[in-house]
Design an enzyme around this catalytic site. Structure first.
Site, PDB file in Angstrom:
ATOM      1  N   GLU A 123      13.063  31.744  46.744  1.00  0.00           N
ATOM      2  CA  GLU A 123      12.242  32.817  46.198  1.00  0.00           C
ATOM      3  C   GLU A 123      11.263  32.286  45.151  1.00  0.00           C
ATOM      4  O   GLU A 123      10.138  32.782  45.035  1.00  0.00           O
ATOM      5  CB  GLU A 123      13.140  33.911  45.621  1.00  0.00           C
ATOM      6  CG  GLU A 123      13.866  34.676  46.729  1.00  0.00           C
ATOM      7  CD  GLU A 123      14.903  35.652  46.218  1.00  0.00           C
ATOM      8  OE1 GLU A 123      14.900  36.808  46.655  1.00  0.00           O
ATOM      9  OE2 GLU A 123      15.739  35.243  45.379  1.00  0.00           O
ATOM     10  N   GLU A 143      21.695  35.190  51.386  1.00  0.00           N
ATOM     11  CA  GLU A 143      22.294  36.318  50.659  1.00  0.00           C
ATOM     12  C   GLU A 143      23.099  37.251  51.551  1.00  0.00           C
ATOM     13  O   GLU A 143      24.145  37.766  51.137  1.00  0.00           O
ATOM     14  CB  GLU A 143      21.189  37.100  49.929  1.00  0.00           C
ATOM     15  CG  GLU A 143      20.685  36.449  48.655  1.00  0.00           C
ATOM     16  CD  GLU A 143      19.613  35.405  48.889  1.00  0.00           C
ATOM     17  OE1 GLU A 143      19.000  34.959  47.900  1.00  0.00           O
ATOM     18  OE2 GLU A 143      19.380  35.041  50.057  1.00  0.00           O
TER      19      GLU A 143
END
Length: 270
Positions: A123, A143
């Protein structure tokens, strides 16, 4: 002035107009706990506020991992204590706004991806403007395998930066992507051997610093803010940094230097 910390987890080295930021937790794959987030936030604040700093380079310590994302041991402890989990974004916790939420940052950020970029590490790469990766790096948003979502922008930015089915394939399964695949899909600008990483990063930095800093900021602002606009809307929109560039000394200095066959003398934007 850089704030002194007793346990530095993110370090800053200023060289000329460039801020080199290093996540320095190699023992835990440069994972970011809340304290590391706070330190990185303070250093980004200083970078944004310092007119002398035109470019930042973000990397991780060591040669194995750029950043493994969130410190999951700390997260599990926070969950056990009953702290409500956040969803998209940092939820305003200490250490905000994080790089992934600095939507108005117009100074360019280069990601020096010295190893694996996992979860929040990817990210961070997605939030940077230019990325150079070593050939052994991998990229993943795992995730969903942990009952989480890539809430620091991964679920939003990945489908905007990759072809939709490629992005969803990785986002919905957590499958890793090699550096070669990341380059093929345009996620990174260059993939190089570890011995060539610094030279490649510095070539990008040199090119960025050679340009008018106010023009670079205006160009990034226009590209970023116009992305979701129609062409007509994009041409009609207001861009504060473009207005500053248009009336800046650099707008006159560039053409003058070209005609006089000399290197331009850029001004610090403010």
């Amino acid at each position: 002035m850089t704030t002194k910390v007793t346990d530095p987890k993110v370090t800053l080295d200023r060289q000329g107009h460039v801020s080199y930021l290093t996540i320095d937790r190699p023992a835990v794959s440069n994972a970011l706990d809340l304290d590391a987030h706070r330190q990185l936030c303070r250093l980004l604040d200083e970078f944004e506020a310092d007119d002398e700093q035109w470019v930042a380079v973000l990397t991780g310590a060591g040669d194995r991992c750029f950043c493994a994302g969130q410190d999951l041991k700390e997260l599990a402890a926070r969950n056990r204590s009953g702290i409500q989990p956040t969803s998209l974004g940092s939820g305003g916790v200490s250490g905000s706004p994080r790089l992934t939420e600095r939507f108005g940052l117009t100074k360019p950020i280069v990601a020096r991806v010295n190893g694996h970029a996992i979860g929040g590490g990817l990210e961070l790469v997605l939030a940077c403007d230019i990325a150079v990766a070593v050939d052994h790096a991998t990229f993943a948003l795992p995730e969903v395998k942990l009952g989480l979502v890539a809430g620091a922008g991964g679920a939003i930015r990945l489908p905007r930066q990759l072809p939709p089915k490629v992005a969803l394939g990785h986002l919905l399964t957590g499958r890793p992507m090699t550096a070669t695949e990341a380059h093929r899909h345009g996620l990174v600008n260059d993939v190089v051997a570890a011995t060539d990483l610094d030279a490649c990063v510095e070539a990008w930095v040199t090119d960025l610093v050679a340009c008018s800093p106010v023009a670079v900021r205006a160009a990034k602002e226009i590209a970023t803010r116009s992305r979701e606009l129609s062409l007509e809307e994009a041409f009609a929109a207001r861009y504060p940094w473009e207005e500053k560039r248009r009336t800046s000394p650099d707008a006159l200095e560039g053409p003058a230097a070209f005609v006089e066959r000399r290197a331009p003398r850029w001004q610090n934007p403010s």
